[in-house]
Enzyme design. Sequence first.
Site, PDB file in Angstrom:
ATOM      1  N   ARG A 189      47.354  16.717 -20.854  1.00  0.00           N
ATOM      2  CA  ARG A 189      45.920  16.835 -21.086  1.00  0.00           C
ATOM      3  C   ARG A 189      45.336  17.816 -20.074  1.00  0.00           C
ATOM      4  O   ARG A 189      45.797  17.906 -18.932  1.00  0.00           O
ATOM      5  CB  ARG A 189      45.220  15.481 -20.939  1.00  0.00           C
ATOM      6  N   GLU A 218      38.340  22.307 -25.047  1.00  0.00           N
ATOM      7  CA  GLU A 218      39.185  22.978 -26.039  1.00  0.00           C
ATOM      8  C   GLU A 218      38.345  23.322 -27.259  1.00  0.00           C
ATOM      9  O   GLU A 218      37.765  22.421 -27.856  1.00  0.00           O
ATOM     10  CB  GLU A 218      40.360  22.075 -26.447  1.00  0.00           C
ATOM     11  N   HIS A 237      46.667  23.539 -28.245  1.00  0.00           N
ATOM     12  CA  HIS A 237      46.995  22.109 -28.319  1.00  0.00           C
ATOM     13  C   HIS A 237      47.832  21.810 -29.563  1.00  0.00           C
ATOM     14  O   HIS A 237      47.444  21.032 -30.439  1.00  0.00           O
ATOM     15  CB  HIS A 237      45.718  21.263 -28.319  1.00  0.00           C
TER      16      HIS A 237
END
Length: 271
Positions: A189, A218, A237
Amino acid sequence: MWYYKPVINEELLQSLPNLKIVASSGVGIDHLDLNLLSSYGVKVSNTPFVVSTDTADLGMALMLASSRRLVEGYQLAVSPDTEYFPADWLGAEVSGATLGIVGMGTIGYKVAERAKAFEMKILYHNRHQRNKEEEGAVGAIYCKKIDDLLQQSDFVLLSVNLTPQTHKLIGKRELELMKPTATLINISRGLVVDQDALVEALQNKVIKAAALDVTYPEPLPRDHPLLKLKNVIITPHIGSATKKTRRCMMENMTESIQAGLAGLPVPNEVL
């Protein structure tokens, strides 16, 4: 829940008095208030194991891409201004290098299995030491103190859950402990790393490079300094982003929902 949506807050819970279960995609649950959900009698499930293989693959891909400067190499190869390939354009070796894995859970261990094939020396730091058989299978050496791992590793790979204990686990002090030739790889993360400290470390060559599948926020603002550094690779991601795994995630979530509605034990229930 998919990509943390919808946001589960008290207002939503009050509007859904018959809610039985929240099925969240992926392994992380840092976006959920478990105490709040429990107070409403709502169960929670995630999909922790199905994402492990693909996320470990991506960790190795980021390590290889960063060390061999694949993004820069591609840009050089296709640039209309390129007239020749410079002989001194060099990357760093992965085979035989030292990999430090912070978080030796399912994903971290799968990374170690892959790194063994590259004949890497594997160090790891974890809340609990793995048993001798598991360590021996991948040749991993336990570092009780994270400082020892940081000081010795050529590549530091982060594979931990985001908790209050791991929030900004890697900050200015930890980055300064790393080798100036080291690369930081984050597949956990974004908030596990102090991003401002990372920018400073990369700009000042405290560490050599970073390869990140996760950031905060993000996506990053388009003017963020991380996006302007040549010694950084960022992916959107995509640790679990393969067709097969995403389908399995949905199947896992569906199974948990059906069990929760039927009053049966919930697969992958988060307790």
